[in-house]
Scaffold this motif. Structure first.
Motif, mmCIF file in Angstrom:
data_model
loop_
_atom_site.group_PDB
_atom_site.id
_atom_site.type_symbol
_atom_site.label_atom_id
_atom_site.label_comp_id
_atom_site.label_asym_id
_atom_site.label_seq_id
_atom_site.Cartn_x
_atom_site.Cartn_y
_atom_site.Cartn_z
ATOM 1 N N GLU A 93 0.828 -1.204 0.000
ATOM 2 C CA GLU A 93 0.000 0.000 0.000
ATOM 3 C C GLU A 93 0.864 1.257 0.000
ATOM 4 O OE1 GLU A 93 -3.393 0.221 2.562
ATOM 5 O OE2 GLU A 93 -3.434 -1.943 2.872
ATOM 6 N N GLU A 94 1.943 1.213 0.750
ATOM 7 C CA GLU A 94 2.825 2.374 0.841
ATOM 8 C C GLU A 94 3.461 2.695 -0.512
ATOM 9 O OE1 GLU A 94 6.269 3.958 3.958
ATOM 10 O OE2 GLU A 94 5.832 1.826 3.787
ATOM 11 N N SER A 95 3.787 1.660 -1.276
ATOM 12 C CA SER A 95 4.423 1.870 -2.578
ATOM 13 C C SER A 95 3.434 2.221 -3.678
ATOM 14 C CB SER A 95 5.191 0.610 -2.983
ATOM 15 O OG SER A 95 4.289 -0.455 -3.240
ATOM 16 N N GLY A 96 2.143 2.008 -3.442
ATOM 17 C CA GLY A 96 1.132 2.274 -4.462
ATOM 18 C C GLY A 96 0.752 1.078 -5.296
ATOM 19 N N ARG A 97 1.473 -0.054 -5.145
ATOM 20 C CA ARG A 97 1.148 -1.236 -5.944
ATOM 21 C C ARG A 97 -0.210 -1.815 -5.572
ATOM 22 N NH1 ARG A 97 6.906 -2.066 -5.710
ATOM 23 N NH2 ARG A 97 6.703 -3.029 -3.657
ATOM 24 N N ALA A 98 -0.622 -1.665 -4.306
ATOM 25 C CA ALA A 98 -1.940 -2.171 -3.904
ATOM 26 C C ALA A 98 -3.051 -1.448 -4.648
ATOM 27 C CB ALA A 98 -2.123 -2.016 -2.394
ATOM 28 N N ASP A 99 -2.872 -0.159 -4.926
ATOM 29 C CA ASP A 99 -3.865 0.587 -5.708
ATOM 30 C C ASP A 99 -3.970 0.033 -7.124
ATOM 31 O OD1 ASP A 99 -4.945 2.428 -3.935
ATOM 32 O OD2 ASP A 99 -3.253 3.798 -4.152
ATOM 33 N N LEU A 100 -2.835 -0.316 -7.707
ATOM 34 C CA LEU A 100 -2.852 -0.862 -9.060
ATOM 35 C C LEU A 100 -3.604 -2.194 -9.108
ATOM 36 C CD1 LEU A 100 0.835 -0.105 -10.154
ATOM 37 C CD2 LEU A 100 -1.237 1.169 -10.733
ATOM 38 N N VAL A 101 -3.360 -3.039 -8.093
ATOM 39 C CA VAL A 101 -4.071 -4.319 -8.044
ATOM 40 C C VAL A 101 -5.560 -4.089 -7.838
ATOM 41 C CG1 VAL A 101 -4.322 -6.477 -6.764
ATOM 42 C CG2 VAL A 101 -2.045 -5.555 -7.213
ATOM 43 N N ALA A 102 -5.907 -3.134 -6.968
ATOM 44 C CA ALA A 102 -7.312 -2.855 -6.683
ATOM 45 C C ALA A 102 -8.043 -2.285 -7.897
ATOM 46 C CB ALA A 102 -7.424 -1.892 -5.512
ATOM 47 N N SER A 103 -7.306 -1.702 -8.849
ATOM 48 C CA SER A 103 -7.950 -1.137 -10.040
ATOM 49 C C SER A 103 -8.327 -2.205 -11.056
ATOM 50 C CB SER A 103 -7.012 -0.112 -10.691
ATOM 51 O OG SER A 103 -5.859 -0.760 -11.233
ATOM 52 N N THR A 104 -7.880 -3.441 -10.846
ATOM 53 C CA THR A 104 -8.241 -4.561 -11.709
ATOM 54 C C THR A 104 -9.505 -5.223 -11.172
ATOM 55 O OG1 THR A 104 -7.034 -6.259 -10.472
ATOM 56 C CG2 THR A 104 -5.763 -4.910 -12.011
ATOM 57 N N PRO A 105 -10.042 -6.219 -11.882
ATOM 58 C CA PRO A 105 -11.224 -6.919 -11.345
ATOM 59 C C PRO A 105 -10.967 -7.674 -10.041
ATOM 60 C CG PRO A 105 -11.018 -7.283 -13.705
ATOM 61 C CD PRO A 105 -9.761 -6.598 -13.270
#
Length: 528
Positions: A93-105
């Motif tokens: 989450e801190e790196s922003g990768r969790a946002d990228l995963v959450a933007s997928t289905p």
């Protein structure tokens, strides 16, 4: 799994190798019942030993092995799992990768579920590896699998502790700090329970006090591998892990991605004067971890100071244990000197670890752009790097001083002779060159191949510890032990102490440190 393809196998291999080599070394050193009886009775009569090691449960070879290594391995397993959970949850989450995963289905909960499943698989492999190594060392299969399951159960609890810490804390660093603190607190509770345990009439077994029921490591000890093989206490691990998973899921469902239960404080309107330069900033970033390393050194110092004289006057003086101590210490005119030398070698390892962490933190600041921001000011490269290296050197002195002070106070408390107190001070001073050499060499690695700073730094320390301490126990040639700086630290022998090895290491540290400054000046700052 792809991201952890190196570090998780290294953790698993290190834990498995440690228990395998410990089992083989125990057979070589304490192969007879008489030798193990001396060791167990010495431990049962000294709360300091039980605080560090655990409680003995008889004189069987496997039971003595569990007494010797289970608590320490529990800490290693706990750290492996907390780091794993935080790395794949809060750090994502801190790196922003969790946002990228959450933007997928993919659902938002899937990364946490993947971390849980992956962590369970890692601990299953750990259980199999530990059991396999014990069986390979000739131990009973039933007790071997109980040991593996006990360690895996500790791991599952701390996997979920890392998950909850990731929900509570605003950064991966803070989450790791909270989770590591939980591991240390459970180790401390277990140590207190063991130190105040009830000793049996024959002095060959100890029943821990009630605080052991508050610690996952204590629950693992309650299984008593190779004596009772009782898996019932591990139900507490299962219940605790289930409760913590529920708490983590509940919190996750009620917070935004990137948010946390404990928010970051706004801080002061103006910085303190101590933060006006790079040295003050480096100290501000590192003093909590330095304090933690000092606490560890103090624990070993108390252990050495309180038992140095007792070892020389007990039955151990006439057993093979005395020969093994002399071999590990590489000298010493008396058994007390040999024992204190071995204990302060461990304190020296703690000091070297603290120094390595200072350089790793400098690398983290560089890779996270913090270093670039500081270097964009009038601060020179020499000043910035010198601040972290200087903090590393100060940390070494603080760790060794803390260990020596604790040892002296413990020796005074038990009425040890003046010679024993002097030996503690000399043994602490003898570790200074080796620790400074690690600081300088890792700084040199950072200046040449910065991306390998953490891996090579910790790897060199682990390798040196293995060669210098465990190499002789498992029958490696003498020249392999000579590769470790800890094999060349001076051994306290009063006025006859040979400081030659220490002087050579100090000179090498100065050369490596100077080279690190020069080479850093010639390379680009790497922020990734």
């Amino acid at each position: 799994m792809r991201r952890d393809r190196i570090q998780t196998p290294v953790w698993l291999a290190s834990i498995a190798a440690l228990i395998l080599f410990s089992a083989l070394a125990l057979q070589d050193t304490f192969g007879g019942v008489a030798e193990r009886t001396v060791l167990v009775r010495l431990a049962a009569a000294n709360p300091a030993i039980m605080f560090i090691r655990g409680v003995p449960q008889g004189t069987g070879a496997a039971a003595v092995l569990i007494f010797t290594v289970l608590a320490f391995l529990g800490v290693m397993v706990g750290l492996m799992n907390t780091f794993l959970a935080v790395r794949h949850l809060r750090a994502e989450e801190e790196s922003g990768r969790a946002d990228l995963v959450a933007s997928t289905p993919a659902a938002r909960v899937l990364p946490a579920l993947a971390t849980l499943v992956y962590g369970l698989l890692v601990n299953a492999v750990l259980a199999i590896a530990v059991a396999g190594c014990l069986i390979l060392a000739g131990q009973d299969a039933s007790g071997s699998f109980v040991t593996g399951l006990a360690l895996a159960a500790i791991g599952v609890v701390f996997l979920t502790v890392g998950g909850v810490a990731s929900e509570l804390m605003p950064s991966a660093r803070a989450a790791n700090g909270l989770a590591v603190g939980a591991v240390l607190v459970t180790y401390l509770l277990r140590g207190i329970a063991d130190a105040f345990g009830a000793v049996s009439a024959d002095g060959l077994s100890v029943e821990s006090a009630w605080p052991a029921w508050l610690s996952p490591i204590g629950w693992a000890q309650k299984t008593r591998p190779f004596t009772e093989d009782n898996l019932a206490p591990l139900l507490l691990n299962l219940a605790t892990a289930s409760l913590l998973v529920g708490i983590a899921v509940l919190v996750m469902a009620r917070r935004d991605t990137g948010a946390s239960v404990l928010a970051t404080s706004s801080g002061r309107m103006a910085a303190l004067p101590t933060l006006a330069g790079p040295f003050g900033l480096a100290w501000r970033l590192q003093w909590p971890s330095i304090v933690a390393w000092c606490v560890g050194a103090a624990a070993f110092g108390v252990f050495g100071g309180s038992l140095g004289t007792a070892v020389a006057t007990s039955d151990i003086a006439d057993s093979p244990i005395a020969d093994q101590l002399a071999r590990l210490s590489r000298g010493g005119d008396t058994l007390t000197e040999a024992f204190i030398s071995v204990i302060f070698t461990i304190v020296g390892i703690v000091a070297a670890g603290c120094a390595i962490q200072a350089i790793v933190r400098m690398r983290q600041e560089e890779s996270h752009v913090g270093g670039e921001l500081v270097l964009a000011t009038p601060v020179s490269r020499y000043s910035w790097a010198g601040a972290y290296i200087g903090i590393g050197a100060i940390a070494i002195v603080l760790v060794l001083t803390t260990g020596a002070t604790a040892s002296v106070l413990a020796a005074l408390a038990v009425g040890a002779p003046e010679e024993s107190i002097e030996d503690s001070v000399l043994a602490a001073l003898a570790q200074l060159p080796a620790a400074l050499l690690f600081l300088a060499v890792v700084a040199l690695v950072w200046s040449v191949v910065p991306r390998l700073t953490a891996g090579l730094g910790w790897g060199l320390l682990v390798l040196s510890v293995f060669l210098g301490i465990f190499g002789a126990l498992v029958g490696l040639p003498d020249w392999t032990a000579d590769l470790s700086p800890f094999s060349h630290t001076p051994v306290p022998s009063g006025a006859d102490t040979d400081w030659g090895g220490g002087i050579v290491m100090a000179v090498l540290a100065l050369v490596a440190g100077a080279a690190a400054f020069v080479l850093f000046r010639r390379r680009d700052v790497e922020s990734a």
